[in-house]
Structures are given as structure tokens and as C-alpha cells.
Design a protein around this motif. Structure first.
Motif, mmCIF file in Angstrom:
data_model
loop_
_atom_site.group_PDB
_atom_site.id
_atom_site.type_symbol
_atom_site.label_atom_id
_atom_site.label_comp_id
_atom_site.label_asym_id
_atom_site.label_seq_id
_atom_site.Cartn_x
_atom_site.Cartn_y
_atom_site.Cartn_z
ATOM 1 N N LEU A 101 0.875 -1.171 0.000
ATOM 2 C CA LEU A 101 0.000 0.000 0.000
ATOM 3 C C LEU A 101 0.914 1.223 0.000
ATOM 4 N N PRO A 102 0.643 2.242 -0.806
ATOM 5 C CA PRO A 102 1.499 3.430 -0.778
ATOM 6 C C PRO A 102 1.618 3.977 0.647
ATOM 7 N N LEU A 103 2.805 4.421 1.008
ATOM 8 C CA LEU A 103 3.070 4.852 2.378
ATOM 9 C C LEU A 103 2.096 5.924 2.880
ATOM 10 N N PRO A 104 1.771 6.956 2.103
ATOM 11 C CA PRO A 104 0.787 7.932 2.606
ATOM 12 C C PRO A 104 -0.584 7.307 2.883
ATOM 13 N N ASP A 105 -0.975 6.318 2.089
ATOM 14 C CA ASP A 105 -2.251 5.637 2.330
ATOM 15 C C ASP A 105 -2.187 4.783 3.591
ATOM 16 N N LEU A 106 -1.053 4.104 3.785
ATOM 17 C CA LEU A 106 -0.874 3.306 4.998
ATOM 18 C C LEU A 106 -0.883 4.216 6.226
ATOM 19 N N PHE A 107 -0.175 5.344 6.145
ATOM 20 C CA PHE A 107 -0.188 6.289 7.256
ATOM 21 C C PHE A 107 -1.612 6.749 7.559
ATOM 22 N N ALA A 108 -2.361 7.101 6.537
ATOM 23 C CA ALA A 108 -3.726 7.592 6.746
ATOM 24 C C ALA A 108 -4.571 6.545 7.470
ATOM 25 N N ARG A 109 -4.460 5.297 7.058
ATOM 26 C CA ARG A 109 -5.216 4.207 7.700
ATOM 27 C C ARG A 109 -4.765 4.023 9.150
ATOM 28 N N TYR A 110 -3.451 4.061 9.353
ATOM 29 C CA TYR A 110 -2.875 3.905 10.687
ATOM 30 C C TYR A 110 -3.313 5.055 11.596
ATOM 31 N N HIS A 111 -3.286 6.262 11.070
ATOM 32 C CA HIS A 111 -3.642 7.434 11.858
ATOM 33 C C HIS A 111 -5.111 7.376 12.297
ATOM 34 N N VAL A 112 -5.969 6.816 11.462
ATOM 35 C CA VAL A 112 -7.379 6.638 11.845
ATOM 36 C C VAL A 112 -7.471 5.812 13.122
ATOM 37 N N GLY A 113 -6.649 4.771 13.224
ATOM 38 C CA GLY A 113 -6.652 3.942 14.430
ATOM 39 C C GLY A 113 -6.339 4.738 15.682
ATOM 40 N N TRP A 114 -5.377 5.645 15.571
ATOM 41 C CA TRP A 114 -5.013 6.477 16.718
ATOM 42 C C TRP A 114 -6.062 7.548 16.978
ATOM 43 N N GLU A 115 -6.583 8.157 15.938
ATOM 44 C CA GLU A 115 -7.596 9.200 16.104
ATOM 45 C C GLU A 115 -8.884 8.644 16.722
ATOM 46 N N THR A 116 -9.245 7.424 16.345
ATOM 47 C CA THR A 116 -10.472 6.819 16.868
ATOM 48 C C THR A 116 -10.211 5.969 18.115
ATOM 49 N N ARG A 117 -8.943 5.909 18.528
ATOM 50 C CA ARG A 117 -8.562 5.167 19.737
ATOM 51 C C ARG A 117 -8.988 3.702 19.631
#
Length: 140
Positions: A8-24
């Protein structure tokens, strides 16, 4: 490994990962880590090793601290990203008066070719963190 080789392109992976942190969401966060992942908050505590231990670490952290993220900037490289952000913590003074603390943070996150996070190192502004936790009466 190059960015083009990632699942997965790194910016897309980051976006998905960041959702996990934002939504706890400990399940989402852990699902994006490798089985042998290392999560190290450089605050004097030991590194967390393994996906299951990381999931539990996130559960415990989210139960203990109410915080949000303000992203300052994100830099992408071939197999990692670096994110500079501010942790905004909702805390209370020992007498119960609420206050908001801001702590500058920096994460270095390494991924493998499958797009799994293999290591996350988290660095915090020690003076800001110490002042916030002292004001809240939290001993670290």
C-alpha cells in the motif's frame, strides 16, 4: 525496499494507521503492526514487543489518558515515515480542576514490504510532558 514495493502506498498506509489512533481503536492499530513489532515510547519505560502486547498497551493507555493529535507535518521515506505532532491532553489538577496540556511529539515508524508497522519509536518533549504530569499529580 522502495516505496513502490510496498503493498500500500506509504501515505495511504499512514492515513489508515492514523485513523486507528484518532479513533482510539486498539484492534485497528494492532492489525497494522507485524507480529514481532516493537513500540517504544522513549519516556524511560520499556519497549512493548509483539502485536498482542501492543494491543493491550493501547487499551491501557486509552483508558488512562484522554488525548488527541494535532499533526504538524509528516515526512515519507522509502520504508518509514516521521510525524511531528502535538499531543493535546485533557488532565485534572489534584484538586479536580481540569486543564489542557500540550506536548510536542515525534514518531518514527518503520514498515516492511507487506505494509506492516515493524517498529514505532515515540519521542516527547520531556520538559512539556514533565510539567503536564506534575501539574496533574501523575508520577511517571
Amino acid at each position: 525496499m522502495t516505496t513502490a514495493e510496498l503493498a500500500l502506498p506509504l501515505p495511504d498506509l499512514f492515513a489508515r494507521y492514523h485513523v486507528g489512533w484518532e479513533t482510539r481503536d486498539p484492534e485497528l492499530i494492532a492489525s497494522l503492526h507485524s507480529e514481532d513489532t516493537v513500540f517504544h515510547l522513549h519516556d524511560g519505560s520499556d519497549a512493548v514487543r509483539g502485536r498482542d502486547a501492543l494491543r493491550q498497551h493501547c487499551i491501557d493507555m486509552f483508558a488512562r489518558f484522554d488525548f488527541t493529535h494535532e499533526v504538524v507535518r509528516t515526512l515519507y521515506c522509502d520504508d518509514h515515515w516521521v510525524i511531528e505532532w502535538t499531543m493535546v491532553l485533557a488532565l485534572e489538577e489534584p484538586g479536580g480542576a481540569p486543564f489542557t496540556a500540550r506536548v510536542e511529539m515525534l514518531d518514527v515508524v518503520t514498515v516492511n514490504a507487506r505494509g506492516e508497522v515493524t517498529r514505532k519509536d515515540v519521542y516527547m518533549n520531556g520538559a512539556e510532558a514533565q510539567a503536564a504530569f506534575a501539574r496533574a499529580g501523575i508520577r511517571r
